[in-house]
Design a protein around this motif. Structure first.
Motif, mmCIF file in Angstrom:
data_model
loop_
_atom_site.group_PDB
_atom_site.id
_atom_site.type_symbol
_atom_site.label_atom_id
_atom_site.label_comp_id
_atom_site.label_asym_id
_atom_site.label_seq_id
_atom_site.Cartn_x
_atom_site.Cartn_y
_atom_site.Cartn_z
ATOM 1 N N GLY A 297 -29.762 -5.027 6.327
ATOM 2 C CA GLY A 297 -28.692 -4.365 5.592
ATOM 3 C C GLY A 297 -28.180 -3.175 6.941
ATOM 4 N N PHE A 298 -29.343 -2.526 7.476
ATOM 5 C CA PHE A 298 -29.051 -1.491 8.330
ATOM 6 C C PHE A 298 -28.753 -2.027 9.653
ATOM 7 C CE2 PHE A 298 -30.034 2.061 11.377
ATOM 8 C CZ PHE A 298 -29.845 2.912 10.800
ATOM 9 N N PHE A 299 -29.664 -3.097 10.153
ATOM 10 C CA PHE A 299 -29.269 -3.604 11.620
ATOM 11 C C PHE A 299 -28.817 -5.056 11.762
ATOM 12 C CE2 PHE A 299 -33.115 -0.799 12.084
ATOM 13 C CZ PHE A 299 -32.764 0.101 13.125
ATOM 14 N N GLY A 300 -28.722 -5.753 10.402
ATOM 15 C CA GLY A 300 -28.228 -7.036 10.829
ATOM 16 C C GLY A 300 -29.518 -8.108 10.599
ATOM 17 N N LEU A 301 -29.063 -9.434 10.592
ATOM 18 C CA LEU A 301 -30.229 -10.460 10.386
ATOM 19 C C LEU A 301 -31.203 -10.649 11.705
ATOM 20 C CD1 LEU A 301 -28.198 -13.135 8.947
ATOM 21 C CD2 LEU A 301 -29.711 -11.436 7.661
ATOM 22 N N GLU A 302 -30.941 -10.049 12.820
ATOM 23 C CA GLU A 302 -31.495 -9.833 14.285
ATOM 24 C C GLU A 302 -32.345 -8.499 14.052
ATOM 25 O OE1 GLU A 302 -29.059 -10.763 17.340
ATOM 26 O OE2 GLU A 302 -29.270 -13.045 16.938
#
Length: 600
Positions: free
Chosen positions: A288-293
């Motif tokens: 959620g904070f950074f994205g799926l990567e």
């Protein structure tokens, strides 16, 4: 045989290549006529050499066998340590395997991971337009509850540690924005995991085992009639879909709140424990904070969660007295016997073939939040009155206060390790010493306990967070909680403190001048730093617990140096060695009031 002419076999290439002439006889029986091409000259018919042919066959067969054996033996190693990767692509696997504390797959010490029956709410429940709740999507919480009035708090905010996440209604202080010219320079977050199945040995599982084999003699009626066909099918311990959402949403929220503090040229160390729900909570949060990567931005440090291991995120596991000397169960049982007396009679009046006990009815009340987060809806919720739900929440407040907070002799000790880690980060030093249940190996290395981050994200359990608040000395939660009556207006409400997905954000704020306690501007002076505690999106007023921090401050902040000085005394108050390992008599509920053993 003469050479074939160019007109018969096609054009001659610039390199002098000529294709081999093939006839019907040669195509039909390659064993009787072999064609060999002379790449330097014209195509010829050549008499096959039988010995050469056999040798060729034998050599070819041997080569195939050797190749097959090699590939068969090599294949398993291609998958060890991600040899082919999750997508089946090759990688450079020459590097060393990561240390155990950075290993996320396969999981170690994951704990029970039983998955329950999948939800199917669309088939079992429709929206009730006359109900009094606002639905808490995606859960179906719009349920008519006897005795509930317009404007009352939802029962799903009265379920203690089983409450789905919602922001706290507040802790008695106003919320203020960061003043102009000031900056948040550091945040340390301690988060609980998301909504889960019951833990192993839970009372709901015990009730399911009692009702399951009753057969035709079991005849529930009225509101309980659904139990005739009901089956207990919940899993154990791991996150449910709502739990994944709670942590992902928290990561998104924190990205909006604090995203600018992240240095894109750095890689954060994020800490959690080895239990499956703990690791999955951390992974959903950083997604959620950074994205799926997120693996480009963070590395998850996984600390062993098992009996006898030092772990500040699960402090009770190396504190033998934590539950042996607990008084929470005693207080909870006293109160449950009082408030469920009418409910037990009501349940028995609607049942033949089974006699409900207080423990059975309390387990049925626990079934409501567990089934709701697992399936989206539970018929157990409407079996209890609004007053009984208020009293249910209080039963959990008693349990936590007596087991993990100021009414527990180990309340401070269990949370002391994390309190020390927070202070070490604030004072910019590692922790290579003991004196609590921290893992000194990990906390003594900058690779696993970095000091150069402006963002620190840790994941823990509800009881541990309750003990951490106690270890910090937040005596605003120290109030007397009687076991024989429910003081509805009390501050220590677990549904507001450690619901599923709870989070404590500790902000360090730098201002160009001192901020007026009345929040009406800056005062004279130089640059000043403050500490700001935010629990479930609401300020904890530090002045209520520490007079040195100025109880009159309207924003609840505390000057940085003052806060650090106050915290220096918390280790002594915890009495860690004596509290966790000492030989002392367990005392009745109510005699312990400061989160440490009573001195003789």
């Amino acid at each position: 045989m003469t050479a074939a002419s160019p007109s018969t076999n096609g054009p001659t290439t610039g390199t002098g290549y000529r294709p081999v002439l093939r006839t019907k006889e040669s195509d039909d029986s390659l064993s009787s006529k072999a064609q060999l091409a002379d790449l330097e000259g014209p195509a010829l018919y050549v008499r096959p050499d039988t010995h050469f042919r056999n040798a060729t066959y034998i050599l070819t067969f041997a080569t195939i066998v050797l190749l097959s054996t090699t590939i068969y033996g090599w294949l398993p190693y291609a998958y060890i340590g991600g040899g082919l990767g999750r997508a089946g692509h090759g990688c450079d696997c020459s590097g060393p395997k990561p240390p155990q504390y950075f290993q996320t797959s396969p999981e170690l010490w994951a704990g029970p991971t039983a998955t329950g029956r999948a939800a199917f709410m669309a088939q079992t429940r429709v929206f009730e337009p006359t109900a009094t709740f606002v639905p808490n999507e995606p859960l179906q919480t719009s349920i008519p509850i006897e005795g509930m009035q317009q404007g009352n708090e939802s029962i799903f905010q009265m379920m203690g540690f089983l409450s789905p996440y919602s922001p706290s209604p507040g802790f008695g202080v106003d919320e203020y924005p960061i003043p102009e010219g000031a900056d948040i320079v550091q945040v340390q977050m301690l988060s609980r995991h998301g909504a889960r199945y019951p833990t192993s040995g839970s009372n709901v599982a015990a009730l399911g085992q009692k009702l399951g084999p009753l057969g035709d003699n079991f005849k529930p009626q009225g509101d309980l009639a659904f139990l005739k066909d009901w089956k207990y099918q919940l899993g154990a311990e791991i996150l449910v879909p709502k739990g994944r959402q709670e942590l992902y949403d928290s990561g998104v929220l924190h990205s909006y709140m604090y995203g600018r503090l992240y240095n894109p040229n750095s890689k954060l160390i994020v800490r959690t424990t080895t239990q499956d729900r703990m690791l999955k909570s951390a992974e959903n949060w950083v997604s959620g904070f950074f994205g799926l990567e997120w693996t480009k931005n963070a590395t998850i440090e996984v600390i062993i969660e098992d009996g006898g291991f030092n772990n500040s995120l699960a402090g009770s596991l190396n504190c033998p007295n934590a539950y042996a000397k607990s008084t929470g169960g005693e207080a909870q049982k006293t109160w449950v016997e009082i408030y469920l007396k009418d409910a037990v009679a009501r349940f028995n009046s609607m049942t033949s073939g089974f006699e409900w006990t207080t423990d059975d009815v309390y387990a049925a009340q626990n079934m409501c939040p567990y089934e709701t987060v697992a399936y989206g809806y539970s018929r157990f919720c409407e079996l209890f009155t609004y007053q009984e739900w208020q009293d249910f929440g209080y039963s959990i407040d008693l349990a936590f206060s007596g087991s993990s907070a100021f009414h527990s002799p180990t309340g401070r000790a269990v949370g002391l390790g994390y309190q020390q880690e927070v202070m070490a980060r604030l004072r910019n030093h590692t922790l290579g010493y003991s004196g609590s249940q921290i893992n000194t190996t990990l906390d003594g290395m900058p690779e696993t306990f970095p000091l150069n981050q402006s963002l620190y994200f840790d994941f823990s359990h509800d009881t541990n967070i309750a003990s951490v608040l106690t270890a910090f000395g937040l005596v605003q939660f120290k109030e007397d909680l009687p076991a024989d009556k429910n003081p509805l207006d009390h501050a220590y409400k677990i549904s507001h403190i450690t619901p599923f997905g709870a989070r404590l954000d500790i902000e360090v704020i730098r201002t160009p001048k001192p901020v007026s306690p009345n929040r009406d501007g800056y005062l004279r002076g130089g640059e000043t730093k403050y500490v700001h505690f935010v629990l479930n999106q609401r300020t904890l007023p530090l002045g209520k617990s520490f007079p040195e921090c100025d109880p009159g401050r309207r924003d609840g902040w505390c000057e940085f140096d003052t806060f650090v000085k106050v915290q220096e005394g918390m280790r002594g108050k915890a009495q860690y060695e004596h509290a966790c390992f000492g030989k002392y008599e367990a005392t009745p509920y109510g005699e312990v009031t400061d989160g440490a053993p009573v001195q003789p």
